[in-house]
Design an enzyme around this catalytic site. Sequence first.
Site, PDB file in Angstrom:
ATOM      1  N   LYS A  22       0.834  -1.218   0.000  1.00  0.00           N
ATOM      2  CA  LYS A  22       0.000   0.000   0.000  1.00  0.00           C
ATOM      3  C   LYS A  22       0.864   1.261   0.000  1.00  0.00           C
ATOM      4  CE  LYS A  22      -1.701   1.560   3.993  1.00  0.00           C
ATOM      5  NZ  LYS A  22      -1.403   2.949   4.328  1.00  0.00           N
ATOM      6  N   ASN A  23       1.843   1.303   0.884  1.00  0.00           N
ATOM      7  CA  ASN A  23       2.594   2.554   1.021  1.00  0.00           C
ATOM      8  C   ASN A  23       3.492   2.836  -0.178  1.00  0.00           C
ATOM      9  OD1 ASN A  23       1.330   3.103   3.385  1.00  0.00           O
ATOM     10  ND2 ASN A  23       3.010   2.472   4.724  1.00  0.00           N
ATOM     11  N   CYS A 117      -3.984   8.076   9.962  1.00  0.00           N
ATOM     12  CA  CYS A 117      -4.260   7.368  11.203  1.00  0.00           C
ATOM     13  C   CYS A 117      -3.944   8.237  12.403  1.00  0.00           C
ATOM     14  CB  CYS A 117      -3.407   6.110  11.268  1.00  0.00           C
ATOM     15  SG  CYS A 117      -4.225   4.686  10.576  1.00  0.00           S
ATOM     16  N   ARG A 122       1.812  14.324  13.498  1.00  0.00           N
ATOM     17  CA  ARG A 122       2.587  13.910  12.327  1.00  0.00           C
ATOM     18  C   ARG A 122       2.874  15.122  11.443  1.00  0.00           C
ATOM     19  NH1 ARG A 122       0.057   8.247  10.295  1.00  0.00           N
ATOM     20  NH2 ARG A 122       1.994   8.134   9.140  1.00  0.00           N
ATOM     21  N   ASP A 305       4.917   0.024  11.997  1.00  0.00           N
ATOM     22  CA  ASP A 305       3.623  -0.473  11.532  1.00  0.00           C
ATOM     23  C   ASP A 305       3.370  -1.931  11.934  1.00  0.00           C
ATOM     24  OD1 ASP A 305       3.133   1.982  10.474  1.00  0.00           O
ATOM     25  OD2 ASP A 305       3.253   1.391   8.370  1.00  0.00           O
ATOM     26  N   ARG A 397      -8.677   0.220   5.153  1.00  0.00           N
ATOM     27  CA  ARG A 397      -7.801   1.174   4.468  1.00  0.00           C
ATOM     28  C   ARG A 397      -6.553   0.480   3.939  1.00  0.00           C
ATOM     29  NH1 ARG A 397      -7.512   6.815   7.674  1.00  0.00           N
ATOM     30  NH2 ARG A 397      -6.011   7.131   6.015  1.00  0.00           N
TER      31      ARG A 397
HETATM   32  C1  UD1 Z   1       5.125   6.351   6.550  1.00  0.00           C
HETATM   33  C2  UD1 Z   1       4.068   5.304   6.382  1.00  0.00           C
HETATM   34  C3  UD1 Z   1       3.560   4.837   7.734  1.00  0.00           C
HETATM   35  C4  UD1 Z   1       4.712   4.410   8.615  1.00  0.00           C
HETATM   36  C5  UD1 Z   1       5.803   5.466   8.677  1.00  0.00           C
HETATM   37  C6  UD1 Z   1       7.061   5.016   9.406  1.00  0.00           C
HETATM   38  C7  UD1 Z   1       3.066   5.928   4.284  1.00  0.00           C
HETATM   39  C8  UD1 Z   1       1.900   6.504   3.588  1.00  0.00           C
HETATM   40  N1  UD1 Z   1       2.983   5.863   5.607  1.00  0.00           N
HETATM   41  O1  UD1 Z   1       4.482   7.452   7.204  1.00  0.00           O
HETATM   42  O2  UD1 Z   1       2.653   3.766   7.527  1.00  0.00           O
HETATM   43  O3  UD1 Z   1       4.246   4.187   9.925  1.00  0.00           O
HETATM   44  O4  UD1 Z   1       6.193   5.845   7.347  1.00  0.00           O
HETATM   45  O5  UD1 Z   1       7.582   3.882   8.797  1.00  0.00           O
HETATM   46  O6  UD1 Z   1       4.028   5.500   3.680  1.00  0.00           O
HETATM   47  N2  UD1 Z   1       8.391  13.553  10.906  1.00  0.00           N
HETATM   48  C9  UD1 Z   1       8.665  14.873  11.228  1.00  0.00           C
HETATM   49  N3  UD1 Z   1       8.548  15.792  10.220  1.00  0.00           N
HETATM   50  C10 UD1 Z   1       8.227  15.446   8.948  1.00  0.00           C
HETATM   51  C11 UD1 Z   1       7.963  14.105   8.641  1.00  0.00           C
HETATM   52  C12 UD1 Z   1       8.063  13.176   9.662  1.00  0.00           C
HETATM   53  O7  UD1 Z   1       8.967  15.208  12.356  1.00  0.00           O
HETATM   54  O8  UD1 Z   1       8.160  16.342   8.082  1.00  0.00           O
HETATM   55  C13 UD1 Z   1       8.497  12.533  11.975  1.00  0.00           C
HETATM   56  C14 UD1 Z   1       7.164  11.835  12.257  1.00  0.00           C
HETATM   57  O9  UD1 Z   1       6.381  12.559  13.171  1.00  0.00           O
HETATM   58  C15 UD1 Z   1       7.635  10.512  12.807  1.00  0.00           C
HETATM   59  C16 UD1 Z   1       8.918  10.235  12.021  1.00  0.00           C
HETATM   60  O10 UD1 Z   1       9.342  11.506  11.513  1.00  0.00           O
HETATM   61  O11 UD1 Z   1       7.974  10.638  14.173  1.00  0.00           O
HETATM   62  C17 UD1 Z   1       8.781   9.268  10.879  1.00  0.00           C
HETATM   63  O12 UD1 Z   1       7.684   9.646  10.076  1.00  0.00           O
HETATM   64  P1  UD1 Z   1       7.616   9.323   8.523  1.00  0.00           P
HETATM   65  O13 UD1 Z   1       8.636   8.281   8.175  1.00  0.00           O
HETATM   66  O14 UD1 Z   1       7.634  10.599   7.772  1.00  0.00           O
HETATM   67  O15 UD1 Z   1       6.188   8.691   8.412  1.00  0.00           O
HETATM   68  P2  UD1 Z   1       5.172   8.873   7.226  1.00  0.00           P
HETATM   69  O16 UD1 Z   1       5.906   9.050   5.934  1.00  0.00           O
HETATM   70  O17 UD1 Z   1       4.140   9.836   7.594  1.00  0.00           O
END
Ligand code: UD1
Length: 430
Positions: A22-23, A117, A122, A305, A397
């Site tokens: 999915k991701n 979620c 985030r 996850d 989802r």
């Molecule tokens: C993606 C996945 C999600 C998974 C996560 C971590 C998708 C659509 N979702 O989410 O299922 O749980 O990776 O493997 O692919 N952060 C910041 N600033 C930012 C971006 C992230 O501080 O601009 C922090 C987040 O709050 C979190 C960490 O970085 O603590 C990792 O987040 P991130 O890897 O970005 O997660 P997602 O891409 O949202």
Amino acid sequence: MERYIMKGGDPLVGEVCIGGAKNAALGILTAAIMTDEDVVIDNLPDVRDINVMLEAIQEIGAHVTRIDRHTVRINASAIGEVSVDDEYIRRIRASYYFIGALLGKYKSAKVPLPGGCNIGSRPIDLHLKGFRALGAEISVERGAVVAQAVELKGAHIYLDKVSVGATINVMMAATLAGGLTIIENAAKEPHVVDVANFLNSMGANVKGAGTDIIRIRGVHRLHGTEYSIIPDQIEAGTFMCAAAITRGDVVVKNVIPKHLEAISAKLQEIGCEVIEFDDAVRVIGKPCQMHTNINTLPYPGFPTDMQPQITVTLALAKGTSIVTESIFENRFKYVDELARMGSNIKVEGNVAVIDGVAGFSGASVNAPDLRAGAALVIAGLAADGYTTVDEIGYIQRGYECFDEKLRGLGAVIEKVDSDKELQKFRLRVG
Ligand code: UD1
């Protein structure tokens, strides 16, 4: 309202086939709008987040043809709108990928700040930092990110935190920027590599995906392609835990075992037998499984996850396990639900101390988010008696035919949408 009802207690046995990631698909579908030529994407999971993304792509003017349940053709030559706004797209976190894709191609994007979620705060500051470094002006207006650039220029970008979304988003925009972009401290998740491979198949020049330094040499245009998405690491891991927690014996097929190494290692540590094949893993649960400690980390560490699924598994292991959630701050909300089944878990901040119990008893629980919802289902399958899981929209989802695949392994589970259907299930199952 749809919910799952199940009668637990039997080991899951048999074979299950895993769908596309999915991701990875969320990134790839948005990247597909960066060319005006036809793109055919195969091995797409038929799940809600993907279907919402396809609708949003259509909404801004791209042509989407479903060739079959898991294959689509996208042609984005008629995109007339760089503003994405759809009531559903706000609910999916990956809507942020529209910023990178539209900014890269049209140098302009307006996208609502993402939902997703409910697992803690985030932010997307790192995504925005990356776009600014490429030369875009970014503002937030009435809940939407507005990004504009006269031209995008390659830059050296250090991501302060390892972020899957920021890595993919900046990588997408940089494929059509002038010159060289270097992303340091990049995420190494399998789906980052899959999106990079997809972009390269469209003529992009991305090197180093899968390491923490990604180099992107901008190209003038991207062309059409045909691409098949990698298998879903988390769906596979969920079935591996389902085998372990029910003391079953399941062959999880159509996977890349390398992507599952952290999960396999932890299941082996607690005493399960895990056998790797070229494109399958077999997990054999044992009557007495032992405690262990887990810390969620970016890939190749243990995936956040998979944290709820392994936590419920440890809740039925002997001894005390400690699970530390290092990625998201609010990811133990399901623990209160699990307590209704008789688990003994104490949460302090981002640490759960799990005292294993001998068995769960069935209960009525609510799925608080996607992965926790799936974890409660596998807990219900290991519990004595009936369990109902409400709010299964979250689970849908990200899991295609979850109940059907579990039934294929012998689980007694059904999706019902009324109390009458629920009673019928109970009468039939006895
Ligand atoms: C993606 C996945 C999600 C998974 C996560 C971590 C998708 C659509 N979702 O989410 O299922 O749980 O990776 O493997 O692919 N952060 C910041 N600033 C930012 C971006 C992230 O501080 O601009 C922090 C987040 O709050 C979190 C960490 O970085 O603590 C990792 O987040 P991130 O890897 O970005 O997660 P997602 O891409 O949202």
